[in-house]
Design a protein around this motif. Structure first.
Motif: not given
Length: 200
Positions: A60, A142-143, A145-146, A149-150, A197, A200
């Protein structure tokens, strides 16, 4: 160790692990014993989440610095200039130890202590709160990365589970219970996914 405490601990352990609490009717812990062909998840499997979590933290950090921040600049996301609150030990102490959004009576009291107009004290707290808020670029990273990741977690889950019969028919989850064969790859992915989950 005191025999009474030992007896009490043993009784508590037996009560806590009654199969009626944890297993369906008709199934006991004897049915859950492992063999060469049957393997069940063990509490020690959770230890695998620790290195996975550390690796994800590093990934991250690198992702946000090497990909998200340049993308942020390329898309024209700019941080707004926020006026900083003037240094004031009395107000800073109140902000840090009491509350960040004082009531009107507290504003009046603080204004008297600092010999400032109430309006200036109110403005000081507003600027101080804005200082603590994350910048637009930080929110974007942050958005980003999320989202990444998802999306990766979703398609990884599909890749691992798409050829399993219980993925398409949930009734297959109970076929042969409790002697279902647990695939180690599936087990590791599921444990890591759930733990990740939470972080993060």
């Amino acid at each position: 160790m005191n025999p009474d405490i030992t007896r009490m601990a043993r009784s508590l352990n037996e009560w806590l692990w009654q199969h009626e609490f944890w297993l369906p009717p008709g199934i006991t812990w004897e049915d859950m014993k492992e063999s060469e062909d049957i393997h069940y998840p063990q509490p020690r499997d959770l230890l695998l989440s620790i290195p996975f979590a550390l690796i994800l933290v590093v990934i991250r950090y690198v992702f946000e610095r090497a990909i998200a921040l340049p993308l942020c600049a390329k898309l024209g996301v700019r941080d707004k200039q926020r006026p900083n609150a003037q240094p004031n030990p009395i107000l800073e102490t109140f902000y840090s130890t009491h509350c960040k959004n004082p009531k009107e009576s507290e504003l009046i009291s603080l204004a008297k202590q600092c010999d400032l107009p109430v309006r200036k004290v109110e403005r000081w707290f507003r600027r101080r709160r804005n200082t603590d808020r994350p910048s637009l670029s930080k929110k974007f990273c942050e958005a980003c990365w999320r989202f990444t990741f998802y999306v990766i977690a979703f398609f990884t889950g599909l890749a691992v589970l798409y050829d399993k019969p219980w993925f398409w028919d949930h009734r297959e989850c109970w076929t042969g219970y409790p002697q279902q064969v647990s695939h180690p790859g599936v087990k590791i992915v599921v444990i890591n996914h759930v733990f990740s989950l939470d972080i993060f």
